[in-house]
Design a protein around this motif. Structure first.
Motif, short mmCIF file in Angstrom:
data_model
loop_
_atom_site.label_atom_id
_atom_site.label_comp_id
_atom_site.label_asym_id
_atom_site.label_seq_id
_atom_site.Cartn_x
_atom_site.Cartn_y
_atom_site.Cartn_z
N LEU A 220 3.52 -0.75 -4.10
CA LEU A 220 4.02 -1.08 -2.77
C LEU A 220 5.35 -0.40 -2.50
CD1 LEU A 220 3.31 -4.92 -2.85
CD2 LEU A 220 1.96 -3.19 -1.64
N GLU A 221 5.67 -0.27 -1.22
CA GLU A 221 6.96 0.25 -0.81
C GLU A 221 7.98 -0.88 -0.84
OE1 GLU A 221 7.84 3.35 -0.10
OE2 GLU A 221 5.81 4.08 -0.52
N PRO A 222 9.23 -0.57 -1.18
CA PRO A 222 10.27 -1.60 -1.17
C PRO A 222 10.33 -2.32 0.17
CG PRO A 222 11.10 0.38 -2.21
CD PRO A 222 9.75 0.74 -1.63
N GLY A 223 10.49 -3.65 0.13
CA GLY A 223 10.55 -4.43 1.35
C GLY A 223 9.19 -4.89 1.85
N ALA A 224 8.14 -4.70 1.04
CA ALA A 224 6.79 -5.12 1.46
C ALA A 224 6.76 -6.62 1.74
CB ALA A 224 5.77 -4.77 0.37
N LYS A 225 5.89 -7.02 2.66
CA LYS A 225 5.76 -8.43 3.03
C LYS A 225 5.14 -9.24 1.90
CE LYS A 225 5.16 -7.40 7.96
NZ LYS A 225 4.25 -7.53 9.13
N ALA A 226 5.39 -10.54 1.93
CA ALA A 226 4.87 -11.42 0.89
C ALA A 226 3.35 -11.36 0.81
CB ALA A 226 5.33 -12.86 1.15
N GLU A 227 2.68 -11.30 1.97
CA GLU A 227 1.22 -11.26 1.95
C GLU A 227 0.69 -9.97 1.33
OE1 GLU A 227 2.43 -10.78 6.39
OE2 GLU A 227 3.08 -11.90 4.62
N ASP A 228 1.45 -8.87 1.50
CA ASP A 228 1.05 -7.60 0.88
C ASP A 228 1.22 -7.67 -0.64
OD1 ASP A 228 0.47 -6.43 3.35
OD2 ASP A 228 2.53 -5.75 3.63
N ILE A 229 2.27 -8.34 -1.08
CA ILE A 229 2.51 -8.50 -2.52
C ILE A 229 1.38 -9.32 -3.14
CG2 ILE A 229 4.05 -9.54 -4.23
CD1 ILE A 229 6.38 -8.88 -2.30
N VAL A 230 1.03 -10.41 -2.48
CA VAL A 230 -0.05 -11.27 -2.99
C VAL A 230 -1.37 -10.51 -3.01
CG1 VAL A 230 -1.42 -13.34 -2.52
CG2 VAL A 230 1.08 -13.40 -2.25
N ARG A 231 -1.63 -9.73 -1.96
CA ARG A 231 -2.88 -8.97 -1.88
C ARG A 231 -2.95 -7.91 -2.98
NH1 ARG A 231 -2.13 -6.82 2.69
NH2 ARG A 231 -2.88 -8.62 3.89
N ALA A 232 -1.85 -7.19 -3.19
CA ALA A 232 -1.82 -6.15 -4.23
C ALA A 232 -1.99 -6.77 -5.61
CB ALA A 232 -0.50 -5.38 -4.15
N HIS A 233 -1.35 -7.91 -5.84
CA HIS A 233 -1.48 -8.61 -7.12
C HIS A 233 -2.93 -9.02 -7.36
CE1 HIS A 233 -1.57 -12.40 -9.48
NE2 HIS A 233 -0.74 -11.74 -10.26
N ARG A 234 -3.57 -9.56 -6.33
CA ARG A 234 -4.96 -10.00 -6.48
C ARG A 234 -5.88 -8.81 -6.76
NH1 ARG A 234 -5.65 -11.86 -1.68
NH2 ARG A 234 -4.74 -13.90 -2.13
N THR A 235 -5.66 -7.71 -6.06
CA THR A 235 -6.49 -6.52 -6.25
C THR A 235 -6.35 -5.98 -7.67
OG1 THR A 235 -6.28 -5.89 -3.92
CG2 THR A 235 -6.89 -4.16 -5.47
N LEU A 236 -5.12 -5.91 -8.16
CA LEU A 236 -4.89 -5.38 -9.50
C LEU A 236 -5.45 -6.29 -10.57
CD1 LEU A 236 -1.30 -3.94 -9.05
CD2 LEU A 236 -3.38 -2.65 -9.53
N MET A 237 -5.30 -7.58 -10.40
CA MET A 237 -5.80 -8.51 -11.40
C MET A 237 -7.32 -8.43 -11.52
SD MET A 237 -3.30 -9.80 -12.95
CE MET A 237 -4.14 -11.06 -13.90
N LYS A 238 -8.00 -8.13 -10.41
CA LYS A 238 -9.45 -7.96 -10.46
C LYS A 238 -9.83 -6.76 -11.31
CE LYS A 238 -10.51 -10.09 -5.99
NZ LYS A 238 -11.02 -9.85 -4.62
N LYS A 239 -8.94 -5.77 -11.38
CA LYS A 239 -9.23 -4.56 -12.14
C LYS A 239 -8.68 -4.61 -13.57
CE LYS A 239 -9.10 -1.71 -7.95
NZ LYS A 239 -10.56 -1.47 -7.88
N LEU A 240 -7.62 -5.40 -13.79
CA LEU A 240 -6.90 -5.36 -15.06
C LEU A 240 -7.00 -6.63 -15.89
CD1 LEU A 240 -3.62 -3.59 -13.86
CD2 LEU A 240 -5.58 -2.55 -15.00
#
Length: 231
Positions: free
Chosen positions: A187-207
C-alpha cells in the motif's frame, strides 16, 4: 379562437411546470429529467423504427437506454470493475534478500542484497544454489528464502542437507516501521483503514500456513496490520 385557447392552456401548463420544477431538489430534478429523457428517446426511437428510419432510431434508442442506465457502460462502477486494477505488490526485506509478492497472481520474486551474488534475481538461481545460500544467512533471511523455495520447489527439503536450514544466527531487528508495514501490505503511505484491512485479508488468503503459505510471512503480514492499525 380554439387555437388561442389551446395556446393559453399550454402556456399555463408550462408556467406551472416551471414553477413546480424550481422547487424540486436539484438531484431529484436531474433524475426526473434523465429518466424522462430516456423514456422520451425510446418512445421516439420506437416510432421512427416503425417507419423504417433505423438510421436515426438505433442511435436514439441507445441514447435512451444510456439515460435510463440500461447499458453496461452506464452502470455505476462498471468501468472500475472491468478496468484492470493497478499491479499491487508486497515487499519484505531482510539483511540478505528482498522478496516481493504479486497480489493478483500470487507470484513471488526476490533479489539477493549482499555477498558475491548481490543483485542476482532468485529466479536466475537453481534449487541447489538457493539451498546452498541458507547456511550463510541470518534467521530472517533464511525464513524468506525458505518461503520462496516453498513456492518454487515445494519438495526442496527432501534435497536439503540436515544442516542446510541452520545458519549464522539471527540479526537483531527492531520494531516494524510504518514504511515497512505499508511495503509489506503493498500500500501507499496514508492508505485508509479499509484498504489496510482488505490488503491484509488478501495476503493472508495467499500466505496463511493452512493455505500453503508460511508461518514467517503470515506473521509479518499480521505485524504490518498491527503496526498500522494498533489495537
Amino acid at each position: 379562437m380554439a387555437t388561442v385557447i389551446f395556446g393559453l392552456v399550454v402556456l399555463a401548463l408550462v408556467l406551472y411546470a416551471l414553477n413546480a420544477f424550481s422547487k424540486v431538489n436539484p438531484r431529484t430534478a436531474a433524475v426526473v429529467l434523465k429518466t424522462g429523457g430516456g423514456i422520451g428517446a425510446l418512445a421516439i426511437a420506437g416510432v421512427l423504427g416503425a417507419r423504417g428510419r433505423f438510421d436515426v432510431a438505433i442511435p436514439l434508442g441507445l441514447t435512451g437506454l444510456g439515460l435510463l442506465g440500461w447499458l453496461p457502460w452506464s452502470i455505476p462502477g462498471f468501468g472500475e470493475r472491468t478496468r484492470k486494477s493497478a499491479r499491487q505488490v508486497s515487499r519484505v526485506r531482510s539483511a540478505f534478500v528482498e522478496m516481493e509478492l504479486d497480489h493478483d497472481t500470487g507470484a513471488m520474486r526476490g533479489v539477493v542484497l549482499e555477498g558475491p551474488r548481490a543483485g542476482t534475481q532468485l529466479e536466475a538461481l537453481d534449487m541447489q544454489t538457493l539451498i546452498g545460500l541458507l547456511a550463510g544467512v541470518d534467521e530472517e533471511s533464511r525464513a524468506l528464502l525458505a518461503a520462496y523455495l516453498d513456492r518454487r520447489h515445494p519438495a526442496w527439503r527432501e534435497h536439503a542437507q540436515s544442516d542446510a536450514t541452520s545458519g549464522r544466527g539471527d540479526v537483531a531487528r527492531g520494531p516494524m516501521t510504518q514504511q515497512e508495514a505499508y511495503q509489506i501490505l503493498g500500500l501507499e503511505p496514508g492508505a485508509k483503514a479499509e484498504d489496510i484491512v482488505r490488503a491484509h485479508r488478501t495476503l493472508m488468503k495467499k500466505l496463511h500456513p493452512d493455505l500453503g503459505g508460511t508461518n514467517y510471512l503470515a506473521a509479518r503480514v499480521n505485524e504490518a496490520k498491527d503496526t498500522l492499525l494498533p489495537h
